[in-house]
Design a protein around this motif. Structure first.
Motif, PDB file in Angstrom:
ATOM      1  N   LEU A  64      33.317  -4.887  44.487  1.00  0.00           N
ATOM      2  CA  LEU A  64      33.722  -4.188  43.250  1.00  0.00           C
ATOM      3  C   LEU A  64      33.358  -2.798  43.173  1.00  0.00           C
ATOM      4  O   LEU A  64      34.049  -1.845  42.750  1.00  0.00           O
ATOM      5  N   HIS A  65      32.017  -2.550  43.246  1.00  0.00           N
ATOM      6  CA  HIS A  65      31.416  -1.224  43.137  1.00  0.00           C
ATOM      7  C   HIS A  65      31.106  -0.845  44.669  1.00  0.00           C
ATOM      8  O   HIS A  65      30.429  -1.539  45.231  1.00  0.00           O
ATOM      9  N   VAL A  66      31.608   0.149  44.957  1.00  0.00           N
ATOM     10  CA  VAL A  66      31.476   0.580  46.440  1.00  0.00           C
ATOM     11  C   VAL A  66      30.620   1.680  46.516  1.00  0.00           C
ATOM     12  O   VAL A  66      30.426   2.919  46.035  1.00  0.00           O
ATOM     13  N   PRO A  67      29.470   1.407  47.180  1.00  0.00           N
ATOM     14  CA  PRO A  67      28.317   2.204  47.622  1.00  0.00           C
ATOM     15  C   PRO A  67      28.839   3.248  48.358  1.00  0.00           C
ATOM     16  O   PRO A  67      29.468   3.116  49.672  1.00  0.00           O
ATOM     17  N   ILE A  68      28.565   4.799  48.299  1.00  0.00           N
ATOM     18  CA  ILE A  68      28.859   5.913  48.901  1.00  0.00           C
ATOM     19  C   ILE A  68      27.820   6.807  49.160  1.00  0.00           C
ATOM     20  O   ILE A  68      26.782   6.574  48.114  1.00  0.00           O
ATOM     21  N   HIS A  69      27.895   7.810  50.104  1.00  0.00           N
ATOM     22  CA  HIS A  69      27.014   8.741  49.782  1.00  0.00           C
ATOM     23  C   HIS A  69      27.709  10.309  49.623  1.00  0.00           C
ATOM     24  O   HIS A  69      28.894  10.572  50.666  1.00  0.00           O
ATOM     25  N   LEU A  70      27.482  11.224  48.980  1.00  0.00           N
ATOM     26  CA  LEU A  70      28.000  12.486  48.548  1.00  0.00           C
ATOM     27  C   LEU A  70      26.736  13.470  48.856  1.00  0.00           C
ATOM     28  O   LEU A  70      25.730  13.393  48.099  1.00  0.00           O
ATOM     29  N   ASP A  71      26.958  14.157  50.018  1.00  0.00           N
ATOM     30  CA  ASP A  71      25.817  15.088  50.418  1.00  0.00           C
ATOM     31  C   ASP A  71      24.498  14.500  50.690  1.00  0.00           C
ATOM     32  O   ASP A  71      23.429  15.090  50.276  1.00  0.00           O
ATOM     33  N   GLY A  72      24.584  13.146  51.063  1.00  0.00           N
ATOM     34  CA  GLY A  72      23.351  12.398  51.491  1.00  0.00           C
ATOM     35  C   GLY A  72      22.969  11.919  49.909  1.00  0.00           C
ATOM     36  O   GLY A  72      21.798  11.048  50.228  1.00  0.00           O
ATOM     37  N   VAL A  73      23.321  11.959  48.955  1.00  0.00           N
ATOM     38  CA  VAL A  73      23.020  11.517  47.723  1.00  0.00           C
ATOM     39  C   VAL A  73      23.895   9.961  47.437  1.00  0.00           C
ATOM     40  O   VAL A  73      24.829   9.904  47.485  1.00  0.00           O
ATOM     41  N   THR A 119      53.610  13.201  40.681  1.00  0.00           N
ATOM     42  CA  THR A 119      53.558  12.272  39.265  1.00  0.00           C
ATOM     43  C   THR A 119      52.599  13.113  38.331  1.00  0.00           C
ATOM     44  O   THR A 119      51.590  13.620  38.919  1.00  0.00           O
ATOM     45  N   PRO A 120      52.787  12.869  37.233  1.00  0.00           N
ATOM     46  CA  PRO A 120      51.909  13.544  36.392  1.00  0.00           C
ATOM     47  C   PRO A 120      50.503  13.043  36.273  1.00  0.00           C
ATOM     48  O   PRO A 120      49.345  13.591  35.972  1.00  0.00           O
ATOM     49  N   TYR A 121      50.397  11.568  36.353  1.00  0.00           N
ATOM     50  CA  TYR A 121      49.064  10.887  36.408  1.00  0.00           C
ATOM     51  C   TYR A 121      48.760  10.446  37.792  1.00  0.00           C
ATOM     52  O   TYR A 121      49.624  10.262  38.482  1.00  0.00           O
ATOM     53  N   ILE A 122      47.666  10.543  38.010  1.00  0.00           N
ATOM     54  CA  ILE A 122      47.005   9.956  39.463  1.00  0.00           C
ATOM     55  C   ILE A 122      46.063   8.859  39.077  1.00  0.00           C
ATOM     56  O   ILE A 122      44.970   9.162  38.549  1.00  0.00           O
ATOM     57  N   LEU A 123      45.976   7.921  39.995  1.00  0.00           N
ATOM     58  CA  LEU A 123      45.027   6.560  39.693  1.00  0.00           C
ATOM     59  C   LEU A 123      43.684   7.060  40.349  1.00  0.00           C
ATOM     60  O   LEU A 123      43.641   7.375  41.557  1.00  0.00           O
ATOM     61  N   CYS A 124      42.505   6.841  39.704  1.00  0.00           N
ATOM     62  CA  CYS A 124      41.427   7.364  39.962  1.00  0.00           C
ATOM     63  C   CYS A 124      40.150   6.296  39.669  1.00  0.00           C
ATOM     64  O   CYS A 124      40.513   5.571  38.809  1.00  0.00           O
ATOM     65  N   ALA A 125      39.201   6.490  40.311  1.00  0.00           N
ATOM     66  CA  ALA A 125      38.018   5.409  39.849  1.00  0.00           C
ATOM     67  C   ALA A 125      36.659   6.569  39.804  1.00  0.00           C
ATOM     68  O   ALA A 125      36.531   7.384  40.655  1.00  0.00           O
ATOM     69  N   PRO A 126      36.061   6.377  38.762  1.00  0.00           N
ATOM     70  CA  PRO A 126      34.739   7.179  38.528  1.00  0.00           C
ATOM     71  C   PRO A 126      33.853   7.056  39.457  1.00  0.00           C
ATOM     72  O   PRO A 126      33.702   5.902  40.119  1.00  0.00           O
ATOM     73  N   VAL A 127      33.116   8.185  39.781  1.00  0.00           N
ATOM     74  CA  VAL A 127      32.103   7.968  40.627  1.00  0.00           C
ATOM     75  C   VAL A 127      30.826   8.370  40.033  1.00  0.00           C
ATOM     76  O   VAL A 127      30.667   9.410  39.108  1.00  0.00           O
ATOM     77  N   PHE A 128      29.717   7.609  40.072  1.00  0.00           N
ATOM     78  CA  PHE A 128      28.477   7.682  39.504  1.00  0.00           C
ATOM     79  C   PHE A 128      27.202   7.885  40.416  1.00  0.00           C
ATOM     80  O   PHE A 128      27.438   7.234  41.487  1.00  0.00           O
TER      81      PHE A 128
END
Length: 91
Positions: A40-49, A19-28
């Motif tokens: 609604l806002h999912v806390p995660i860690h990327l490389d420990g951050v 499909t040309p478009y993909i559903l995404c959510a921004p990560v801050f």
């Protein structure tokens, strides 16, 4: 994103068709965000951050604009699906 300045979480499943478009959510960065909306806002860690997936800001992005994979959010799958349920169904 290919521009190297933004991170998104792909929330659309692989449908087995292109499909040309993909559903995404921004990560801050968590430090750059104010109060979280529970479930609604999912806390995660990327490389420990600490980061958040802002499910309240879902967007369809051209697949060609999405860059390489930098992490795996599957460990937060239940929280992401619950946020989708909240957005769509209200619970």
């Amino acid at each position: 994103m290919r521009d190297g300045e933004e991170i998104v979480c792909r929330v659309q499943t692989d449908l087995g068709i292109e499909t040309p478009y993909i559903l995404c959510a921004p990560v801050f960065l968590r430090a750059a965000w104010g109060a979280l909306i529970p479930k609604l806002h999912v806390p995660i860690h990327l490389d420990g951050v600490p980061h958040i997936i802002a499910m309240s800001q879902l967007v369809a992005i051209l697949g060609a604009q999405i860059g390489s994979v930098i992490g795996d959010a599957s460990v937060w799958r239940d929280e992401i699906v619950a946020a989708m349920d909240l957005l769509v169904s209200g619970f």
